[in-house]
Design a protein around this motif. Structure first.
Motif, mmCIF file in Angstrom:
data_model
loop_
_atom_site.group_PDB
_atom_site.id
_atom_site.type_symbol
_atom_site.label_atom_id
_atom_site.label_comp_id
_atom_site.label_asym_id
_atom_site.label_seq_id
_atom_site.Cartn_x
_atom_site.Cartn_y
_atom_site.Cartn_z
ATOM 1 N N LYS A 1 -20.855 91.100 1.829
ATOM 2 C CA LYS A 1 -19.400 91.129 1.803
ATOM 3 C C LYS A 1 -18.874 89.702 1.873
ATOM 4 N N ALA A 2 -17.678 89.512 1.410
ATOM 5 C CA ALA A 2 -17.059 88.198 1.473
ATOM 6 C C ALA A 2 -17.096 87.681 2.906
ATOM 7 N N GLY A 3 -17.529 86.435 3.045
ATOM 8 C CA GLY A 3 -17.659 85.839 4.350
ATOM 9 C C GLY A 3 -19.043 85.932 4.960
ATOM 10 N N ASP A 4 -19.872 86.779 4.389
ATOM 11 C CA ASP A 4 -21.240 86.935 4.888
ATOM 12 C C ASP A 4 -22.114 85.762 4.474
ATOM 13 N N SER A 5 -23.337 85.785 4.989
ATOM 14 C CA SER A 5 -24.348 84.793 4.627
ATOM 15 C C SER A 5 -25.577 85.499 4.066
ATOM 16 N N LEU A 6 -26.244 84.818 3.156
ATOM 17 C CA LEU A 6 -27.536 85.260 2.639
ATOM 18 C C LEU A 6 -28.434 84.043 2.519
ATOM 19 N N LYS B 1 -45.251 75.204 2.872
ATOM 20 C CA LYS B 1 -45.222 76.603 2.451
ATOM 21 C C LYS B 1 -44.923 76.762 0.967
ATOM 22 N N ASN B 2 -44.825 75.642 0.257
ATOM 23 C CA ASN B 2 -44.478 75.689 -1.173
ATOM 24 C C ASN B 2 -43.216 76.514 -1.405
ATOM 25 N N THR B 3 -42.245 76.310 -0.552
ATOM 26 C CA THR B 3 -41.053 77.149 -0.577
ATOM 27 C C THR B 3 -39.791 76.292 -0.527
ATOM 28 N N VAL B 4 -38.814 76.713 -1.302
ATOM 29 C CA VAL B 4 -37.486 76.110 -1.258
ATOM 30 C C VAL B 4 -36.495 77.213 -0.917
ATOM 31 N N TYR B 5 -35.494 76.848 -0.148
ATOM 32 C CA TYR B 5 -34.530 77.821 0.359
ATOM 33 C C TYR B 5 -33.120 77.491 -0.127
ATOM 34 N N LEU B 6 -32.331 78.532 -0.247
ATOM 35 C CA LEU B 6 -30.907 78.367 -0.503
ATOM 36 C C LEU B 6 -30.164 79.199 0.540
ATOM 37 N N GLN B 7 -29.584 78.511 1.502
ATOM 38 C CA GLN B 7 -28.785 79.176 2.515
ATOM 39 C C GLN B 7 -27.351 79.245 2.017
ATOM 40 N N MET B 8 -26.841 80.457 1.889
ATOM 41 C CA MET B 8 -25.498 80.663 1.345
ATOM 42 C C MET B 8 -24.607 81.231 2.442
ATOM 43 N N ASN B 9 -23.592 80.490 2.798
ATOM 44 C CA ASN B 9 -22.662 80.902 3.837
ATOM 45 C C ASN B 9 -21.274 81.127 3.261
ATOM 46 N N ASN B 10 -20.488 81.887 3.987
ATOM 47 C CA ASN B 10 -19.104 82.140 3.572
ATOM 48 C C ASN B 10 -19.049 82.573 2.099
ATOM 49 N N LEU B 11 -19.827 83.564 1.778
ATOM 50 C CA LEU B 11 -19.918 84.024 0.394
ATOM 51 C C LEU B 11 -18.592 84.552 -0.116
ATOM 52 N N GLU B 12 -18.402 84.381 -1.407
ATOM 53 C CA GLU B 12 -17.187 84.832 -2.091
ATOM 54 C C GLU B 12 -17.592 85.770 -3.226
ATOM 55 N N PRO B 13 -16.695 86.655 -3.644
ATOM 56 C CA PRO B 13 -17.034 87.526 -4.774
ATOM 57 C C PRO B 13 -17.449 86.734 -6.017
ATOM 58 N N GLY B 14 -16.900 85.552 -6.190
ATOM 59 C CA GLY B 14 -17.269 84.708 -7.329
ATOM 60 C C GLY B 14 -18.691 84.186 -7.277
ATOM 61 N N ASP B 15 -19.352 84.373 -6.150
ATOM 62 C CA ASP B 15 -20.762 83.974 -6.043
ATOM 63 C C ASP B 15 -21.703 85.045 -6.591
ATOM 64 N N THR B 16 -21.153 86.172 -6.992
ATOM 65 C CA THR B 16 -21.976 87.232 -7.563
ATOM 66 C C THR B 16 -22.649 86.745 -8.836
ATOM 67 N N ALA B 17 -23.963 86.819 -8.859
ATOM 68 C CA ALA B 17 -24.732 86.310 -9.999
ATOM 69 C C ALA B 17 -26.211 86.582 -9.751
#
Length: 126
Positions: A13-18, A80-96
């Motif tokens: 939801k808008a405002g959430d984090s993933l 760990k051969n890993t890259v992360y993307l922390q997404m905060n304060n999500l917006e509907p426009g971030d849908t992709a």
């Protein structure tokens, strides 16, 4: 064989984090710059952010698209051969669909990224 696998997408939801993860195999992880891009049916694949190579004792450089600055953060764990993307304060426009990619150049241009994952869907509702 090179494999790049993203995970962590889902519904929010808008405002959430993933937090998205990207695990790579078949490549020397530390040699590459790692970028995140996103795509919707209406738009071409666009740059989200990228993280440079590590130098000993120095945090790697990052670049972010204007529309995610202050909300998204990229980090990498070479062990760990890993890259992360922390997404905060999500917006509907971030849908992709979000893609991770390995590149040889520290750049926002997707043309310089050689290895791509299959992507992970992020859907943000209002």
């Amino acid at each position: 064989q090179v494999q790049v696998i993203e995970s962590g997408g889902g519904l929010a939801k808008a405002g959430d984090s993933l937090s998205l993860s990207c695990v790579a195999s078949g490549v020397t992880f530390t040699r590459y710059v790692w970028g995140w891009f996103r795509q919707t049916p209406e738009k071409e694949r666009e740059f989200v952010g990228t993280i440079g190579r590590n130098n000993p004792g120095i945090e790697p450089n990052t670049i972010y698209a204007e529309f995610v600055k202050g909300r998204f953060n990229i980090s990498r764990d070479n062990a760990k051969n890993t890259v992360y993307l922390q997404m905060n304060n999500l917006e509907p426009g971030d849908t992709a669909i979000y893609y991770c990619a390995a590149g040889g150049r520290f750049t926002t241009s997707k043309e310089y990224y050689d290895y791509w994952g299959q992507g992970t869907q992020v859907t943000v509702s209002s």
